[in-house]
Design a protein around this motif. Structure first.
Motif, short mmCIF file in Angstrom:
data_model
loop_
_atom_site.label_atom_id
_atom_site.label_comp_id
_atom_site.label_asym_id
_atom_site.label_seq_id
_atom_site.Cartn_x
_atom_site.Cartn_y
_atom_site.Cartn_z
N PHE A 69 43.40 25.12 38.14
CA PHE A 69 44.11 26.34 38.62
C PHE A 69 45.19 26.90 37.78
N ALA A 70 45.76 25.85 37.04
CA ALA A 70 46.86 26.13 36.09
C ALA A 70 46.50 26.93 34.89
N ALA A 71 45.32 27.26 34.68
CA ALA A 71 44.64 27.90 33.55
C ALA A 71 44.61 29.58 34.04
N LYS A 102 46.83 32.48 34.86
CA LYS A 102 47.99 32.99 34.68
C LYS A 102 48.07 34.56 34.98
N GLY A 103 49.12 34.93 35.82
CA GLY A 103 49.24 36.15 36.64
C GLY A 103 48.75 36.37 38.11
N PRO A 104 48.28 37.41 38.42
CA PRO A 104 48.27 37.58 39.88
C PRO A 104 46.94 37.08 40.70
N TYR A 105 47.04 35.59 40.47
CA TYR A 105 46.00 34.92 41.11
C TYR A 105 46.34 33.97 41.91
N THR A 106 45.41 33.70 42.89
CA THR A 106 45.77 32.76 43.97
C THR A 106 44.59 31.90 44.00
N ALA A 107 44.76 30.62 45.17
CA ALA A 107 43.28 30.02 45.20
C ALA A 107 43.34 29.86 46.58
N GLY A 108 41.71 29.59 47.05
CA GLY A 108 41.45 29.33 48.36
C GLY A 108 40.29 28.47 48.31
N ARG A 109 39.98 28.36 49.80
CA ARG A 109 38.74 27.32 49.99
C ARG A 109 37.72 28.35 50.82
N VAL A 110 36.35 28.33 50.50
CA VAL A 110 35.32 29.10 51.31
C VAL A 110 35.18 28.32 52.64
N VAL A 147 38.04 28.62 45.23
CA VAL A 147 37.78 29.65 44.34
C VAL A 147 39.08 30.19 44.09
N VAL A 148 38.95 31.05 42.96
CA VAL A 148 40.01 31.70 42.31
C VAL A 148 39.94 33.03 42.82
N LEU A 149 41.33 33.54 43.15
CA LEU A 149 41.05 35.13 43.93
C LEU A 149 42.15 35.87 43.10
N LEU A 150 41.67 37.30 42.62
CA LEU A 150 42.51 38.04 42.05
C LEU A 150 43.29 38.90 43.14
N ASP A 151 44.54 38.71 42.96
CA ASP A 151 45.73 39.14 44.19
C ASP A 151 46.03 40.48 43.66
N GLN A 152 45.43 41.59 44.16
CA GLN A 152 46.00 42.96 43.88
C GLN A 152 46.53 43.52 45.32
N SER A 153 47.67 42.93 45.71
CA SER A 153 48.37 43.48 47.18
C SER A 153 48.75 45.05 46.91
N GLU A 154 48.85 45.24 45.79
CA GLU A 154 49.50 46.87 46.03
C GLU A 154 48.12 47.67 46.39
N LEU A 155 46.85 47.09 46.15
CA LEU A 155 45.70 47.89 46.41
C LEU A 155 45.14 47.46 47.76
N HIS A 156 46.01 46.20 48.25
CA HIS A 156 45.47 45.74 49.56
C HIS A 156 44.05 45.08 49.35
N SER A 157 44.02 44.35 48.06
CA SER A 157 42.54 43.81 47.83
C SER A 157 43.01 42.53 47.45
N CYS A 158 41.87 41.59 47.53
CA CYS A 158 42.13 40.35 47.08
C CYS A 158 40.53 39.59 46.77
#
Length: 356
Positions: A21-23, A25-33, A71-82
């Motif tokens: 996951f270290a690869a 950078k930026g607005p990402y977070t991780a999770g498990r299905v 999984v890797v998630l694109l975190d766009q909190s300002e758009l209420h989207s992940c």
């Protein structure tokens, strides 16, 4: 913006996943299905659970997460989207072949440490079906354990377990009763914090009852046994991941109706280790154990050391694996043909456009 400092709270997270996951950078977070409902996924993220979908890019390339994936998630909190944008490398995955002419495998679940193959005393206990399950599980690289549930319904429990051990090889066979919680302590060594156990088996063998027994409350719906065939009614319809109070992780699977082997060639020798061990004494190295002279395996059958039904099952599964391999090869040829056709069409259009 989600806090990535607490990724260790994701069930099963480890240093290898941290490095992968270290690869990002930026607005990402991780999770498990934890579950999939058609196009919507339930994702366990640090200290929370969210529902989301995969990105359009993943859909276009046919890359779909399964229960147990990190999984890797694109975190766009300002758009209420992940949104799910990638899948971290899988440690293991349980897969089965597709029915019909398709050569693609269906991944059932990922990142599993142990698989409980759940069967039940009575009409469900079928040795040939267990051999199929074992072949798939051995091929996945996951540790299998056979659970014979509803042991209290067996006329001769000890003999039933001994019969199962004949086809199990070195795989543990444990008799339990999920409903009365008999002998569940024997499963504790396999259910450890941050380790994942998947349950597979036919509908009605008691997988959901076992989940409830571990939690000490009703987590999964169950229904009674049908009188005509001793089977519990099918209740689980969605593959789902649960985190136990001790930190252990369980994946409950709907009953598998059709057990296609897929690419399980690596698992067949382990499932039939008795036949594999004897085959080194056959006269021919490539002995098929059909009609060849001085076949050590057929001699063992004649002497009663191996049951004829087991050798028949070995032949049947071997033939199915050969067919699956042929399907996969044909699939690759079609893919190459389609690719070549696409390149040829592109080249022709280029020549028409440039006049060259």
């Amino acid at each position: 913006m989600y806090d990535n400092k607490n990724l260790n709270s994701i069930p099963g997270w480890d240093n290898e996943l941290e490095n992968a996951f270290a690869a990002y950078k930026g607005p990402y977070t991780a999770g498990r299905v934890a579950a999939r409902h058609k196009t919507v996924y339930e994702i366990l993220i640090p200290d929370d659970t969210i529902k989301t979908a995969t990105s359009g890019a993943m859909l276009r390339i046919g890359k779909q997460p399964v229960v147990g994936d990190f999984v890797v998630l694109l975190d766009q909190s300002e758009l209420h989207s992940c949104t799910i944008v990638d899948i971290l490398p899988r440690k293991t995955c349980l897969a089965r072949g597709s029915a019909g002419q398709s050569s693609e495998e269906q991944v059932i679940a990922a990142n599993i440490d142990t698989i409980f193959i759940v069967t039940a005393a009575g009409k469900d206990l079928n040795m040939r079906r267990l051999e199929r399950y074992l072949t798939i599980v051995h091929s996945s690289g996951v540790r299998p354990v056979i659970l014979v549930n509803k042991i209290d319904l067996a006329d001769d429990p000890e003999q039933l377990i001994e019969n199962t051990k004949v086809i199990a090889g070195d795989v543990p066979v444990i008799a339990i009763s999920a409903l009365s919680k008999e002998n569940l302590d024997a499963l504790i060594p396999y259910i450890k914090p941050d380790e994942t156990v998947a349950l597979i088996g036919s509908s009605g063998v008691g997988k959901s009852t076992l989940i409830n027994a571990f939690f000490g409350e009703t987590i999964q719906k169950t229904m009674g046994v049908r009188e005509d065939d001793d089977k519990g009614r099918h209740t689980t319809t969605v593959r789902q991941l649960f985190v136990l109070p001790n930190g252990g992780i369980l994946i409950d699977n709907p009953g598998i109706r059709e057990i296609q082997l897929g690419d399980s060639s690596e698992g067949i020798d382990r499932t039939f280790s008795d036949i594999a061990d004897l085959s080194i004494y056959c006269r021919f190295k490539d002995c098929t154990h059909h009609n060849e002279p001085n076949c050590a395996v057929r001699n063992a059958v004649q002497q009663g050391l191996i049951m004829q039904e087991r050798l028949d099952s070995f032949h049947k599964l071997s033939e199915e694996l050969a067919f699956q391999s042929e399907k996969a090869e044909l699939g690759l040829k079609r893919l190459e043909k389609k690719k070549y056709k696409g390149l040829s069409q592109s080249a022709r259009k280029y020549r028409e456009y440039t006049g060259k």
